[in-house]
Write an enzyme that holds these catalytic residues in place. Sequence first.
Site, PDB file in Angstrom:
ATOM      1  N   PRO A   9      10.831  32.262  49.803  1.00  0.00           N
ATOM      2  CA  PRO A   9      10.122  31.867  48.585  1.00  0.00           C
ATOM      3  C   PRO A   9       8.675  31.448  48.809  1.00  0.00           C
ATOM      4  CG  PRO A   9      11.659  30.161  49.256  1.00  0.00           C
ATOM      5  CD  PRO A   9      11.944  31.370  50.109  1.00  0.00           C
ATOM      6  N   ASN A  10       7.863  31.836  47.855  1.00  0.00           N
ATOM      7  CA  ASN A  10       6.431  31.506  47.786  1.00  0.00           C
ATOM      8  C   ASN A  10       5.568  32.313  48.754  1.00  0.00           C
ATOM      9  OD1 ASN A  10       6.527  29.306  45.758  1.00  0.00           O
ATOM     10  ND2 ASN A  10       7.797  28.305  47.296  1.00  0.00           N
ATOM     11  N   ARG A  17      -1.973  31.293  48.385  1.00  0.00           N
ATOM     12  CA  ARG A  17      -1.198  30.054  48.508  1.00  0.00           C
ATOM     13  C   ARG A  17      -1.766  29.201  49.646  1.00  0.00           C
ATOM     14  NH1 ARG A  17       4.778  29.469  51.284  1.00  0.00           N
ATOM     15  NH2 ARG A  17       4.985  27.248  50.835  1.00  0.00           N
ATOM     16  N   TYR A  22      -1.850  28.573  55.256  1.00  0.00           N
ATOM     17  CA  TYR A  22      -1.156  29.849  55.492  1.00  0.00           C
ATOM     18  C   TYR A  22      -2.093  31.029  55.712  1.00  0.00           C
ATOM     19  CZ  TYR A  22       2.776  27.065  53.897  1.00  0.00           C
ATOM     20  OH  TYR A  22       3.742  26.076  53.783  1.00  0.00           O
ATOM     21  N   ASN A  73      11.368  34.713  58.007  1.00  0.00           N
ATOM     22  CA  ASN A  73      10.654  33.512  57.577  1.00  0.00           C
ATOM     23  C   ASN A  73      11.352  33.061  56.295  1.00  0.00           C
ATOM     24  OD1 ASN A  73       9.026  31.463  56.742  1.00  0.00           O
ATOM     25  ND2 ASN A  73       7.094  32.554  57.069  1.00  0.00           N
ATOM     26  N   ALA A  76      10.841  27.645  52.609  1.00  0.00           N
ATOM     27  CA  ALA A  76      11.451  26.329  52.342  1.00  0.00           C
ATOM     28  C   ALA A  76      12.965  26.329  52.591  1.00  0.00           C
ATOM     29  CB  ALA A  76      11.146  25.891  50.917  1.00  0.00           C
ATOM     30  N   HIS A  79      14.711  24.769  55.674  1.00  0.00           N
ATOM     31  CA  HIS A  79      14.935  23.351  55.892  1.00  0.00           C
ATOM     32  C   HIS A  79      16.203  22.801  55.240  1.00  0.00           C
ATOM     33  CE1 HIS A  79      10.967  23.765  57.462  1.00  0.00           C
ATOM     34  NE2 HIS A  79      10.440  24.053  56.268  1.00  0.00           N
ATOM     35  N   ASP A  86      24.638  30.073  56.847  1.00  0.00           N
ATOM     36  CA  ASP A  86      25.886  30.835  56.997  1.00  0.00           C
ATOM     37  C   ASP A  86      25.611  32.329  57.155  1.00  0.00           C
ATOM     38  OD1 ASP A  86      27.589  28.653  56.938  1.00  0.00           O
ATOM     39  OD2 ASP A  86      28.056  28.835  54.797  1.00  0.00           O
ATOM     40  N   GLU A  97      13.117  33.807  64.351  1.00  0.00           N
ATOM     41  CA  GLU A  97      12.610  32.946  63.276  1.00  0.00           C
ATOM     42  C   GLU A  97      11.094  32.867  63.392  1.00  0.00           C
ATOM     43  OE1 GLU A  97      14.263  29.009  63.467  1.00  0.00           O
ATOM     44  OE2 GLU A  97      12.973  28.243  61.859  1.00  0.00           O
ATOM     45  N   HIS A  99       7.361  31.392  61.483  1.00  0.00           N
ATOM     46  CA  HIS A  99       6.637  30.603  60.482  1.00  0.00           C
ATOM     47  C   HIS A  99       5.152  30.763  60.722  1.00  0.00           C
ATOM     48  CE1 HIS A  99      10.337  28.659  59.249  1.00  0.00           C
ATOM     49  NE2 HIS A  99      10.619  28.521  60.537  1.00  0.00           N
ATOM     50  N   LEU A 100       4.395  30.869  59.644  1.00  0.00           N
ATOM     51  CA  LEU A 100       2.938  30.970  59.772  1.00  0.00           C
ATOM     52  C   LEU A 100       2.353  29.672  60.322  1.00  0.00           C
ATOM     53  CD1 LEU A 100       2.838  32.625  56.355  1.00  0.00           C
ATOM     54  CD2 LEU A 100       1.709  33.701  58.286  1.00  0.00           C
ATOM     55  N   SER A 101       2.766  28.570  59.717  1.00  0.00           N
ATOM     56  CA  SER A 101       2.356  27.251  60.197  1.00  0.00           C
ATOM     57  C   SER A 101       3.393  26.790  61.233  1.00  0.00           C
ATOM     58  CB  SER A 101       2.313  26.261  59.025  1.00  0.00           C
ATOM     59  OG  SER A 101       3.623  26.041  58.513  1.00  0.00           O
ATOM     60  N   ARG A 106       3.900  19.437  60.947  1.00  0.00           N
ATOM     61  CA  ARG A 106       3.393  19.086  59.619  1.00  0.00           C
ATOM     62  C   ARG A 106       3.898  17.709  59.201  1.00  0.00           C
ATOM     63  NH1 ARG A 106       3.621  24.362  56.000  1.00  0.00           N
ATOM     64  NH2 ARG A 106       2.852  22.843  54.476  1.00  0.00           N
ATOM     65  N   ARG A 111      10.259  19.185  56.815  1.00  0.00           N
ATOM     66  CA  ARG A 111       9.947  20.453  57.502  1.00  0.00           C
ATOM     67  C   ARG A 111      10.360  20.428  58.976  1.00  0.00           C
ATOM     68  NH1 ARG A 111       6.815  23.140  53.711  1.00  0.00           N
ATOM     69  NH2 ARG A 111       5.442  21.760  52.524  1.00  0.00           N
TER      70      ARG A 111
HETATM   71  C1  DQA Z   1       6.697  28.265  56.283  1.00  0.00           C
HETATM   72  C2  DQA Z   1       6.830  26.759  56.548  1.00  0.00           C
HETATM   73  C3  DQA Z   1       7.796  26.119  55.562  1.00  0.00           C
HETATM   74  O1  DQA Z   1       7.895  24.723  55.824  1.00  0.00           O
HETATM   75  C4  DQA Z   1       7.306  26.317  54.143  1.00  0.00           C
HETATM   76  O2  DQA Z   1       8.272  25.804  53.223  1.00  0.00           O
HETATM   77  C5  DQA Z   1       6.961  27.715  53.821  1.00  0.00           C
HETATM   78  C6  DQA Z   1       6.291  28.537  54.837  1.00  0.00           C
HETATM   79  C7  DQA Z   1       5.620  28.896  57.180  1.00  0.00           C
HETATM   80  O3  DQA Z   1       5.611  30.130  57.273  1.00  0.00           O
HETATM   81  O4  DQA Z   1       4.792  28.190  57.761  1.00  0.00           O
HETATM   82  O5  DQA Z   1       7.126  28.167  52.691  1.00  0.00           O
HETATM   83  O6  DQA Z   1       7.931  28.876  56.569  1.00  0.00           O
END
Ligand code: DQA
Length: 142
Positions: A9-10, A17, A22, A73, A76, A79, A86, A97, A99-101, A106, A111
Amino acid sequence: MRVLVLNGPNLGRLGRRQPEIYGTTTHAELADLCVAWGAELGLAVEVRQTNHEGVMVDWLNQAADDRTPVVLNAAAWTHYSYAVLDACAQLEAPLVEVHLSDPSKRPEEFRHHSVVTAYAVEVVAGHGVGGYRMALEVLARG
Ligand code: DQA
């Protein structure tokens, strides 16, 4: 080798964003980069993004059925989603796995935990879009 890159999501709003966190690369640009990097590495990469948890679970279940390696990725959902946990637990091919950040660095406490990590062969975090290339390299190495 076919690889699925699944974004949660997002992440569809990448580029717009919170670019200070990001970056400025859009999701469409990220998808093109992943396909190009995959081609260099001998991987047939398909990139998908959804804001809907059930859709993500369906994709992960399909990857389990097909034994397709996954770069995930979960954004959210990383977390707190036990449905994603599952689904990851059922994968037989490697899961990376990404993640950009770097969520562990953080300020928000929520997180700092990932439900995905236990099922991942590697976690790549804090390298921006380049982290997706690193994740694809992990899968290409086998
Ligand atoms: C994220 C880090 C997550 O904490 C956050 O909710 C995201 C992006 C990242 O790519 O850094 O939506 O997965």
